[in-house]
Design a protein around this motif. Structure first.
Motif, PDB file in Angstrom:
ATOM      1  N   THR A 373      -9.301  14.149  10.233  1.00 12.21           N
ATOM      2  CA  THR A 373      -8.764  13.593   9.166  1.00 12.21           C
ATOM      3  C   THR A 373      -9.343  14.215   7.891  1.00 12.21           C
ATOM      4  O   THR A 373      -8.806  14.620   7.046  1.00 12.21           O
ATOM      5  CB  THR A 373      -8.560  12.043   9.076  1.00 12.21           C
ATOM      6  N   ALA A 412       1.280  12.942  10.255  1.00  7.67           N
ATOM      7  CA  ALA A 412       0.604  11.593  10.538  1.00  7.67           C
ATOM      8  C   ALA A 412      -0.325  11.218   9.542  1.00  7.67           C
ATOM      9  O   ALA A 412      -0.428  10.145   9.209  1.00  7.67           O
ATOM     10  CB  ALA A 412      -0.099  11.987  11.856  1.00  7.67           C
ATOM     11  N   LYS A 415       1.123   9.966   6.621  1.00 10.13           N
ATOM     12  CA  LYS A 415       2.157   8.801   6.646  1.00 10.13           C
ATOM     13  C   LYS A 415       1.085   7.332   6.735  1.00 10.13           C
ATOM     14  O   LYS A 415       1.362   6.317   6.194  1.00 10.13           O
ATOM     15  CB  LYS A 415       2.935   8.904   8.075  1.00 10.13           C
ATOM     16  N   GLU A 416       0.122   7.641   7.680  1.00 11.60           N
ATOM     17  CA  GLU A 416      -0.969   6.525   7.463  1.00 11.60           C
ATOM     18  C   GLU A 416      -1.439   6.286   6.125  1.00 11.60           C
ATOM     19  O   GLU A 416      -1.725   5.258   5.822  1.00 11.60           O
ATOM     20  CB  GLU A 416      -2.234   7.199   8.422  1.00 11.60           C
ATOM     21  N   GLN A 419       1.028   4.024   4.438  1.00 13.06           N
ATOM     22  CA  GLN A 419       0.866   2.777   4.903  1.00 13.06           C
ATOM     23  C   GLN A 419      -0.445   1.984   4.349  1.00 13.06           C
ATOM     24  O   GLN A 419      -0.397   0.811   4.067  1.00 13.06           O
ATOM     25  CB  GLN A 419       0.746   2.963   6.445  1.00 13.06           C
ATOM     26  N   ALA A 420      -1.582   2.566   4.309  1.00 15.07           N
ATOM     27  CA  ALA A 420      -2.625   2.017   4.127  1.00 15.07           C
ATOM     28  C   ALA A 420      -2.825   1.673   2.720  1.00 15.07           C
ATOM     29  O   ALA A 420      -3.138   0.585   2.385  1.00 15.07           O
ATOM     30  CB  ALA A 420      -3.955   2.998   4.390  1.00 15.07           C
ATOM     31  N   PRO A 444      -3.069  -0.605  12.623  1.00 17.53           N
ATOM     32  CA  PRO A 444      -1.879   0.648  12.639  1.00 17.53           C
ATOM     33  C   PRO A 444      -2.544   1.515  13.842  1.00 17.53           C
ATOM     34  O   PRO A 444      -3.581   1.507  13.853  1.00 17.53           O
ATOM     35  CB  PRO A 444      -1.892   1.131  11.588  1.00 17.53           C
ATOM     36  N   LYS A 445      -1.435   1.914  14.520  1.00 15.14           N
ATOM     37  CA  LYS A 445      -1.851   3.209  15.438  1.00 15.14           C
ATOM     38  C   LYS A 445      -2.499   4.500  14.766  1.00 15.14           C
ATOM     39  O   LYS A 445      -1.982   4.843  13.676  1.00 15.14           O
ATOM     40  CB  LYS A 445      -0.636   3.821  16.172  1.00 15.14           C
ATOM     41  N   PRO A 446      -3.651   4.807  15.322  1.00 15.18           N
ATOM     42  CA  PRO A 446      -4.297   5.906  14.838  1.00 15.18           C
ATOM     43  C   PRO A 446      -3.426   7.370  14.809  1.00 15.18           C
ATOM     44  O   PRO A 446      -2.492   7.200  15.799  1.00 15.18           O
ATOM     45  CB  PRO A 446      -5.510   6.216  15.528  1.00 15.18           C
ATOM     46  N   PRO A 447      -3.466   8.014  13.881  1.00 18.18           N
ATOM     47  CA  PRO A 447      -2.466   9.336  14.157  1.00 18.18           C
ATOM     48  C   PRO A 447      -2.879  10.190  15.255  1.00 18.18           C
ATOM     49  O   PRO A 447      -4.087  10.281  15.779  1.00 18.18           O
ATOM     50  CB  PRO A 447      -3.094  10.120  12.683  1.00 18.18           C
TER      51      PRO A 447
ATOM     52  N   MET B   1      -5.135   3.800   9.995  1.00 17.48           N
ATOM     53  CA  MET B   1      -6.398   4.613   9.989  1.00 17.48           C
ATOM     54  C   MET B   1      -7.374   3.426  10.231  1.00 17.48           C
ATOM     55  O   MET B   1      -7.391   2.552   9.324  1.00 17.48           O
ATOM     56  CB  MET B   1      -6.435   5.156   8.792  1.00 17.48           C
ATOM     57  N   THR B   4      -9.989   3.217   7.101  1.00 15.67           N
ATOM     58  CA  THR B   4      -9.035   2.634   6.157  1.00 15.67           C
ATOM     59  C   THR B   4      -9.167   1.118   6.094  1.00 15.67           C
ATOM     60  O   THR B   4      -9.451   0.346   5.373  1.00 15.67           O
ATOM     61  CB  THR B   4      -7.610   2.975   5.911  1.00 15.67           C
TER      62      THR B   4
END
Lengths: 448, 314
Positions: A373, A412, A415-416, A419-420, A444-447, B1, B4
């Protein structure tokens, strides 16, 4: 566990509203559930029954009987009583005015005496003291070498002169006086509380060294036996307090309740890792939450305050609140969070997460994912980081090439991040109520 | 994440340093029944009233069997109980049955047979290895030791002392060396010397430290690669004083390195090691050896019936 405990308590108290008043039988049913929870956390049976007696008396008071949320009330009482039993307020570790101050470490084999003697020495050294470590464990092979090595690593001298532990301790105190060391920390051999010869030896060391503080190292993973051990050591060598070791694992640590209740002596420190600096002050209130499975947000915050760049964090919080948190900020914060230690450990401190252990495994927290990331974000232009909306198809392709990933992964991350950002906004809206905010958190699911 | 979430949780939870108000102490529960009554209940035999079962359940809890497992066990035995049998004896028999078909400890064959020893910090790995080396030497076997705990200060020296006590051959490197490399060298050396058994010491690690667990899995892979077959035994050393966390330990080590047997260490104290029962039931891992002291001879084969009797308090 906290979730399931309060869930079960809710079920127990479910019929309350229809009747308006709580029945003592309901309180007893609730106490049975709490008893099981405490035993599962490894609090000793004798301690638990005594403890619940106090909780029962309070739970039968009007405040709970008439409460609209009796389950929460009872959990609160349990948490309060746990905190009080484990010492109430955090007790700072202060040394008496003697010179030198003598501290004796004692405990069972493998409880962490030697490691924590060194940790304590480093802690005191950082506070401006001149400690001297004393290797008086002549029992276990290479225990002296172990302490010598640790001493070298933290820059604290180690003394071990003499053929028996009593002599070693006496010689060390003389050496300390001679060389101007003002704290002497005596590491002793591990011993079983039922070994009369070894317990006698401990008393002889104690009588000769006349320690101002006798610290017993207790493994946080200890089960029912903790109460018996603590009581026996207290009787023989009059323990002043405890160091609760190996608290960085996932043990609920009911032993903390057992040892403080049977001795009435406080736990001063918690050992939280293998490094010499992994020694933290012990906080009864946090331990109470942990025993009940409520997570350890406060420790996480303290850790953050100690190691994170405060200004940057405040700035980030500010931006989160105003929805101005950019990928740039995200990158900075991610790097900061890395300083706190392995992600797995941090997650374990968040409430709700220990209970969802399996879920956590499924998540497969992958430190390498973080590195990827980071690579993706650093492959963006500053403009893109500030305003990800401008990242179209060709930019995506360039970023993917730059960071050696597929465009799918770039998507991904974007998108994360979106959401974050939403999550941050809603959490900041709850204005600082840590428990609630963090408990409401969904992972949430990790990318991929 | 995940990162995060942590950032958000840290930042948003600031300032919430609630302190629980000091509680008032109420009168303590009257003890449910006196110790004397409990003992009489347990040893009475024939008579099996509710107190007998409660006392037996509490004995199991005190032995670290765990509150739920203890309740299940007692409920099961109680359902099939027929007087005038002795309730405690019936319960002990039920516990022992759990281990009935387990293979007992046998020195691995092969040239050499490989025993890998794992566990959390301070559980007693190195001491167990010393005693195991002594046991094997007394049986006339040639033993090699691999000092793959390259992390803890003086772990190598500790093992060295045991090697010279038991006449075992030691393979080690300097502190901080790669544990896998030590393991590899040790297999080669043990083969070259014609050792019968190679015992591999590893650094203590909390089962929650994922990178360290992966490192352990690597040591296992290296052993497999160097010898051409999986290790004959992977022994998890469990401290008998461990409480319910022993289950989490067994799970993590079994997943990472395929534990084949438990060594229940420090059984010479007042702890009874009841966690081994839960571990056996949950993961099917048998208890193979029991540590009863720091002397070279203080390692015994596991005796299920003796263990079961001590769990129920007799």
């Amino acid at each position: 566990m906290f979730d399931s405990l309060s869930g079960r308590l809710n079920a127990v108290f479910g019929k309350l509203r229809s009747r308006g008043k709580l029945h003592p039988k309901q309180v007893d049913a609730a106490l049975d559930d709490i008893r099981t929870a405490l035993l599962e956390a490894d609090a000793a049976l004798e301690v638990v029954d005594d403890f619940l007696g106090r909780v029962r008396a309070r739970a039968l008071s009007d405040e709970v009987m008439r409460s609209l949320t009796p389950a929460q009330q009872v959990v609160k009482i349990v948490r309060d009583e746990l905190t009080v039993t484990m010492g109430g307020e955090h007790r700072p570790f202060t040394l008496p005015g003697a010179n030198p101050v003598v501290i004796m470490m004692a405990g069972l084999q493998g409880s962490g005496k030697t490691t924590h003697a060194a940790k304590l020495a480093l802690h005191l050294k950082e506070k401006g003291r001149q400690p001297l470590l004393v290797a008086a464990d002549l029992q276990r092979p290479a225990a002296v070498e172990q302490l010598m090595t640790l001493g070298r690593e933290i820059g604290v001298p180690v003394s071990s002169e003499g053929k028996d532990p009593v002599r070693v301790a006496k010689n060390a105190i003389k050496q300390a006086t001679r060389e101007g060391r003002n704290v002497v920390i005596v590491d002793t051999a591990g011993r079983l509380h039922v070994d009369p010869e070894m317990m006698k030896e401990a008393r002889r060391i104690r009588d000769a060294a006349r320690p101002h503080l006798v610290l017993m190292a207790c493994d946080a993973m200890t089960g029912q036996d903790a109460a018996t051990q603590a009581r026996a050591f207290m009787r023989e060598i009059d323990t002043t307090g405890f160091v609760l070791t190996k608290l960085d694992g996932d043990a609920r640590g009911g032993a903390a309740l057992s040892i403080t209740q049977v001795t009435g002596r406080p736990i001063y420190f918690a050992g939280t890792g293998e490094r010499a600096q992994d020694l933290e002050p012990f906080h009864p209130d946090r331990m109470a939450s942990r025993i009940l499975g409520m997570g350890d947000v406060l420790t996480l915050i303290e850790k953050a305050e100690k190691e994170l760049d405060q200004e940057r964090a405040a700035e980030a919080a500010e931006k989160m609140a105003r929805s101005q948190f950019t990928l740039e900020d995200f990158l900075v914060q991610m790097r900061e969070v890395k300083k706190l230690g392995p992600l797995q450990d941090l997650l374990a401190m968040l409430p709700g997460v220990p209970g969802a252990k399996q879920q956590l495994n499924d998540l497969e927290v992958d430190e390498r994912q973080m590195a990827r990331t980071e690579a993706i974000i650093t492959s963006m232009t500053p403009e893109e980081r500030r305003n990800p909306a401008i990242i179209g198809g060709s930019r995506r392709l360039r970023i993917a090439r730059g960071s050696g990933v597929t465009t799918h992964e770039v998507n991904a991350v974007l998108k994360e991040f979106a959401q974050a950002r939403k999550m941050m906004k809603s959490m900041m809206g709850m204005a600082g109520m840590a428990g609630r905010a963090a408990r409401g958190l969904r992972l949430p699911k990790p990318p991929r | 994440m995940v990162a995060t979430i942590v950032v958000v949780a840290v930042v948003t939870s600031r300032g919430d340093k609630r302190r629980a108000p000091p509680g008032q102490r109420g009168p303590a529960f009257a003890a449910r029944d006196s110790l004397g009554a409990r003992v009489r209940a347990i040893f009475g035999g024939g008579q099996a009233g509710p107190e007998t079962w409660t006392a037996l359940e509490e004995a199991l809890v005190r032995a670290d069997v765990g509150p739920r497992a203890a309740a299940d066990l007692v409920t099961r035995v109680r359902a099939s109980f027929r007087p005038p049998a002795d309730p405690a004896a019936v319960l002990a028999a039920e516990v022992a049955k759990t281990f009935a078909d387990d293979p007992s400890w046998r020195a691995p064959a092969g040239s050499p047979g490989i025993v890998m020893v794992v566990g959390v910090n301070g559980s007693g790995k190195t001491t167990t290895i010393g005693k195991l080396a002594s046991l094997l030497a007394r049986e006339g076997r040639r033993v090699s030791l691999a000092a793959s705990d390259t992390f803890r200060a003086a772990a190598g020296e500790q093992l060295e002392t045991w090697a010279s006590r038991t006449g075992a051959h030691l393979v080690g490197q300097e502190r901080g060396a790669d544990p896998g490399a030590v393991a590899y060298d040790a297999v080669q050396a043990a083969q070259a010397r014609g050792s019968d058994v190679l015992i591999v010491d590893t650094a203590g690690r909390l089962h929650t430290r994922e990178p360290l667990m992966q490192e352990l899995a690597k040591v296992r892979r290296v052993l497999e690669k160097a010898s051409g077959r999986p290790p004959d035994e992977v022994l998890l050393v469990l401290d008998a004083t461990t409480g319910q966390n022993g289950i989490a330990q067994a799970r993590a080590f079994t997943e990472a390195v395929g534990v084949t047997g438990i060594v229940l260490a420090k059984m010479d104290g007042t702890a009874r090691g009841g966690i081994a029962l839960a571990v056996r039931e949950e993961f099917g891992v048998p208890v193979k050896l029991v540590g009863t002291g720091e002397g070279t001879d203080d390692l015994e084969p596991f005796d299920a019936e003796r263990f079961a009797r001590s769990l129920v308090g007799r």
